[in-house]
Enzyme design. Structure first.
Site, short mmCIF file in Angstrom:
data_model
loop_
_atom_site.label_atom_id
_atom_site.label_comp_id
_atom_site.label_asym_id
_atom_site.label_seq_id
_atom_site.Cartn_x
_atom_site.Cartn_y
_atom_site.Cartn_z
N PHE A 93 -14.28 22.20 11.12
CA PHE A 93 -14.76 20.89 10.67
C PHE A 93 -15.70 20.32 11.71
CE2 PHE A 93 -13.69 17.87 7.25
CZ PHE A 93 -13.20 18.76 6.32
N GLY B 164 0.84 -1.19 0.00
CA GLY B 164 0.00 0.00 0.00
C GLY B 164 0.87 1.24 0.00
N ALA B 165 0.56 2.18 -0.88
CA ALA B 165 1.41 3.36 -1.04
C ALA B 165 0.64 4.65 -0.88
CB ALA B 165 2.12 3.30 -2.40
N GLY B 166 -0.41 4.61 -0.06
CA GLY B 166 -1.08 5.86 0.31
C GLY B 166 -0.27 6.55 1.39
N ASP C 21 -8.48 -5.25 0.84
CA ASP C 21 -7.68 -6.45 0.59
C ASP C 21 -6.83 -6.84 1.80
OD1 ASP C 21 -8.49 -6.66 -2.15
OD2 ASP C 21 -7.12 -5.02 -2.62
N ARG D 160 -15.30 8.43 13.37
CA ARG D 160 -14.14 9.29 13.15
C ARG D 160 -14.58 10.73 12.91
NH1 ARG D 160 -11.82 11.38 8.75
NH2 ARG D 160 -12.70 10.06 7.12
N LEU E 184 -17.50 12.07 -3.01
CA LEU E 184 -17.38 12.96 -1.86
C LEU E 184 -17.54 14.44 -2.22
CD1 LEU E 184 -16.64 13.11 1.18
CD2 LEU E 184 -14.26 13.33 0.46
N SER F 222 -8.46 11.53 9.81
CA SER F 222 -7.94 10.35 9.10
C SER F 222 -6.62 10.65 8.41
CB SER F 222 -8.95 9.83 8.09
OG SER F 222 -9.17 10.77 7.07
N LEU F 223 -6.51 11.81 7.76
CA LEU F 223 -5.22 12.16 7.16
C LEU F 223 -4.16 12.24 8.25
CD1 LEU F 223 -6.17 14.86 4.47
CD2 LEU F 223 -5.65 12.45 4.14
N ARG G 151 -20.13 13.33 11.81
CA ARG G 151 -20.71 12.73 10.60
C ARG G 151 -21.79 11.70 10.89
NH1 ARG G 151 -15.00 12.08 7.31
NH2 ARG G 151 -14.83 14.30 6.79
N ALA H 138 -0.16 6.28 4.71
CA ALA H 138 0.45 5.47 5.77
C ALA H 138 1.67 4.73 5.24
CB ALA H 138 -0.57 4.49 6.33
N GLY H 139 1.51 4.05 4.12
CA GLY H 139 2.60 3.26 3.56
C GLY H 139 3.76 4.14 3.10
#
Lengths: 257, 598
Positions: B141, B15-17, B235, B409, B266, B414-415, B300, B19-20
């Site tokens: 927010f 995973g390369a978002g 996954d 959340r 979104l 989350s970011l 939310r 976190a990764g």
């Protein structure tokens, strides 16, 4: 639209089994808000699962799904099908030009990413970091935003006739990224960057044909960025000096009013 | 597609978002140079890039103009004047947002380190929007009691993702673009690597590593209307579960209040952060009936439930009455163009509405997975409720459950979480390698399971399309395990999933080729959806209370006596989920459970 039929003509090619690309027609009954991506998904899931294309976010931010539709490069996720159907209700979808085909609408982007790497897409910040943020004015940031929203979809790259002639050319996508770095007050290496960009494969290769502007699905202007880089390259010593002076003040509040 | 080769790295990250990529960059920075990052799509296509509104940290750059109320204008805090925000306030907001299910030790770390990671992003070149004096701009927010979202117009995730990917490249990280992880190799509670398929060739490869990290994202694609990318098929969560790792709090799925009507795409919460209204068919700002204080900036879960209540009462908009209006007109042209350009374009492109002139039709959309692979605050995956580590296995971001979000959340957390715990995992992994983490031997050929999965799918003549099964699953999850849940519908949902799992055995893929087989990928992904959907439903059925995003119409109250605990689920023999529970980390002195009202 509505119950009207649409003919989706798709260029197919699997190098393992096909000698050369061929076209295949699929007739579907799209709805009024069917996008080109919806049409591809419908064909893949209901007609021919071997139809191959890239997609992910389906709202024009991930950059996966740029394709050539009726000769124009665009993002298929955000383009309504009815916008691209001709009077006979037909549309032709091909992979992005100037890149080797992996399978059907999927192209090999190796050269594209190599040029991205070549311009060192990362910021090279000053060694001395403030405790908090570097101070940058809203006006300076606004200039950066003109390049920062690039999603690296490749629509500009494969619309560029110079790229069609030579893969040595850095290309509009990577030059736009280079522009972003050169213009960033935090970047410490604008002179080195400009020296490379002014070389044989860089900004002077651009023929100012403006295809990249027409192709960009995010409304960005790589040509203008290239023009700016040309001007800065001419006077890069002065620019470098100005950057050094700007960086001396990067930790100070911007004077307001 | 029959034989398997072996590739070896010190560290493999899937995973390369955010976190990764953070973990990869930090590991590289720390001098561990042999890092491979796999992603089934190019790293810059990762769904972190779709985040829009902001990233939270108590920077104290702006404050509300005095006397203008909770929705009034913001101004810079002049140098030396009193702060309006603090990590304590951010912590309380996050705990309350989580409906007290978030682990307070993890939340404390997150909110304390938040400013530091914003500044690190800034130093690495991230283009944040700015105040006139050059400080980072911030906006309001939902659920946050101070304006603490740093942003880059409404492209925040995109800008963060590109920044951190570039820096990972700078540190020489090797990326395997378009490689798909099939299996996690764990023996004797020690992780030894993964099995993956190179999508281009179809070749299956055993990848050995001293440490493996998952940053594989969320599982929103199990739902019919979702803001998530095609790629978000959970996954990593399914693979970990199938490898014997427990999962935590899977029943908590966030529905975002403003997905584009019928598309689910979104529309950033920044629309409401900047002052947007929600209205029903009668034109009423109905939030005054549900959250009179916070109005549209309630959290939310509450806003989505309020919308769904209006819709169910026949006060929705659109041909099927399933929509609500998001009205930005009063913000004015200039503010929309400067702060919300992406949102405006999406509304024009997908529903033909220019928010400058007309209200945007929206509806709740499956958005974020609070549950996932249980980890400690350093990304170390835990094998059980006692915190026994799975040696050499780490996770962070949406696929993980650390748990800072608990039952719901807050936007912009989350970011922050993906970045911050990705970074922490990076440091922990680098330490693990430097302190002598070893390449552990494999017994037998671990690729056999992955190979057999592929073979089974490709060889199956099958009678039913994978897509048909996936569609039925998604409708089932939205209809029967959505915003409002009850025993009857959850049982229906569970039965349906069992039926679909059975039918999947007879699913066919049409593409039988080795090269770039996305038909096969869709089948593997659907198998994953089926794996974890059962756990969402099972956890939801067992939890006889309403907490955060989990809302039972037959158990409407929060039940702290019985349910102030995390759900853990593990795969037992015969593919049966075994549920157990784990206490929440609570500081009873400082942050005891309170009634949650906005």
């Amino acid at each position: 639209m509505g119950t009207e039929k649409a003919t989706i003509r798709i260029q197919r090619f699997n190098p393992d089994t096909d000698k050369k690309p061929r076209y295949e027609d699929f007739v579907i009954a799209p709805g009024s808000d069917t996008t080109i991506l919806d049409a591809l998904h419908l064909i893949k899931t209901e007609r021919d699962g071997s139809l191959t294309y890239r997609r992910s976010c389906r709202h024009a931010i991930c950059g996966s799904c740029a394709m050539n539709v009726n000769g124009n490069n665009l993002l298929v996720c955000k383009t309504p099908l009815h916008q691209v159907l001709d009077r006979k209700g037909q549309v032709t979808i091909r992979p992005l030009p100037y890149m080797p085909i992996i399978k059907d609408l999927v192209v090999d982007r190796t050269a594209f990413w190599e040029q991205y790497m070549r311009v060192k897409p990362w910021v090279i910040p000053p060694d001395a970091k403030p405790e908090k943020e570097f101070r940058i004015s809203p006006e300076e940031v606004e200039e950066l935003h003109n390049a920062e929203t690039c999603i690296m979809c490749g629509a500009c790259y494969s619309a560029c006739q110079v790229i069609g002639l030579t893969k040595q050319y850095i290309g509009p996508h990577a030059l736009l990224k280079a522009y972003l770095r050169v213009l960033d007050p935090r970047d410490s290496a604008p002179a080195e960057r400009l020296a490379d960009l002014a070389g044989g494969d860089g900004v002077y290769r651009c023929h100012t044909i403006f295809n990249c502007i027409d192709a960009c699905p995010k409304g960005l202007n790589p040509t203008q960025a290239i023009e700016t880089l040309r001007k800065l390259a001419q006077k890069r010593k002065n620019f470098d000096q100005a950057r050094k002076e700007r960086q001396d003040k990067l930790t100070e509040p911007i004077q307001v009013g | 597609m029959t034989h398997s080769e072996t590739i070896t790295h010190d560290v493999i990250i899937v995973g390369a978002g955010l976190a990764g990529s953070w973990a990869a960059m930090v590991v590289g920075q720390q001098g561990v140079k042999d890092v491979g990052v796999l992603s089934k799509i190019h790293p810059l296509r990762s769904h972190s890039g779709a985040a829009q509104g902001g990233i939270a940290a108590a920077l104290n750059n702006v404050r509300p103009v005095a006397g203008t109320g909770p929705r009034g204008p913001l101004e810079m805090i002049p140098q030396g004047e009193e702060n309006v925000d603090s990590w304590e306030l951010h912590m309380f907001d996050t705990i309350k947002g989580s409906d007290w299910l978030g682990d307070q030790n993890a939340i404390e770390i997150m909110v304390k380190e938040a400013p530091e990671i914003i500044y690190e992003y800034e130093h690495l070149g991230c283009v944040f929007s700015r105040m006139p004096d050059g400080r980072i701009a911030q906006r309001r927010f939902g659920g946050h009691s101070a304006p603490r979202a740093s942003y880059s117009k409404d492209y925040t995730g995109h800008v963060l993702l590109h920044t951190i990917h570039e820096q990972a490249l700078r540190h020489g990280v090797k990326f395997y673009d378009e490689w798909y992880c099939l299996d996690l190799i764990v023996e004797d509670n020690i992780c030894r690597g993964i099995v993956a398929m190179e999508i281009l060739t179809g070749q299956v490869v055993t990848m050995r590593a001293k440490a493996v990290m998952f940053g594989t994202g969320g599982y929103g694609r199990a739902f019919n209307i979702t803001s998530n990318a095609f790629a978000n098929t959970g996954d990593g969560v399914a693979i970990a579960y199938n490898a014997g790792i427990p999962l935590m709090d899977m029943e908590f799925v966030q529905f975002h209040p403003t997905g584009l009507y019928r598309h689910g795409i979104l529309m950033s919460e920044a629309c409401r952060g900047e002052g947007g209204y929600l209205s029903n068919r009668a034109g009423d700002r109905f939030m005054q009936n549900y959250a009179p204080d916070k109005m549209e900036l309630a959290p939310r879960d509450l806003v989505s439930r309020s919308e769904q209540t209006e819709i169910d009462a026949g006060r929705g908009i659109g041909p099927d009455g399933q929509g609500i209006y998001l009205d930005l007109r009063h913000l004015g042209r200039e503010k929309i163009l400067s702060r919300l350009p992406q949102v405006r374009e999406l509304a024009i492109d997908f529903v033909g509405v220019d928010p400058i002139d007309d209200p945007i039709p929206i509806q709740p959309t499956a958005h974020y997975s609070m549950g996932g692979i249980p980890t400690d605050v350093n990304g170390q995956v835990m094998a059980d409720a006692n915190g026994t580590p799975v040696v050499g296995f780490y996770a962070a971001g949406e696929c993980a459950c650390v748990s800072v979000h608990g039952a719901n959340r807050l936007g912009t957390n989350s970011l922050l979480e993906a970045s911050l715990f990705g970074r922490r995992a990076g440091y922990a992994i680098a330490d693990f390698i430097r302190e002598g983490g070893e390449l552990m031997p494999l017994s037998g050929d671990p690729s056999q399971f992955g190979l057999s999965r592929i073979k089974k799918i490709l060889d199956n003549p099958g009678s039913e399309s994978v897509e048909q099964i996936a569609q039925e699953l998604k409708r089932n999850m939205t209809d029967n395990c959505g915003i409002f849940r009850d025993e009857n519908r959850l049982k229906l949902a569970g039965n349906k999933i069992a039926e679909l799992k059975d039918r999947f055995k007879d699913a066919r893929v049409m593409d039988k080729s080795a090269r770039f087989n996305t038909d096969l990928l869709a089948a593997l992904e659907t198998e994953h959806l089926l794996s974890f959907s059962e756990l969402i439903v099972g956890g939801a059925l067992a939890r006889t209370e309403s907490r955060g995003a989990h809302s039972r119409t037959d158990f409407t109250g929060r039940d702290d006596d019985n349910w102030l605990k995390h759900t853990m689920v593990r795969r037992e023999e015969g593919d049966r989920p075994q549920f157990s529970y784990k206490p929440v980390n609570i500081d009873w002195e400082r942050y005891p459970p309170l009634e949650r009202k906005y």
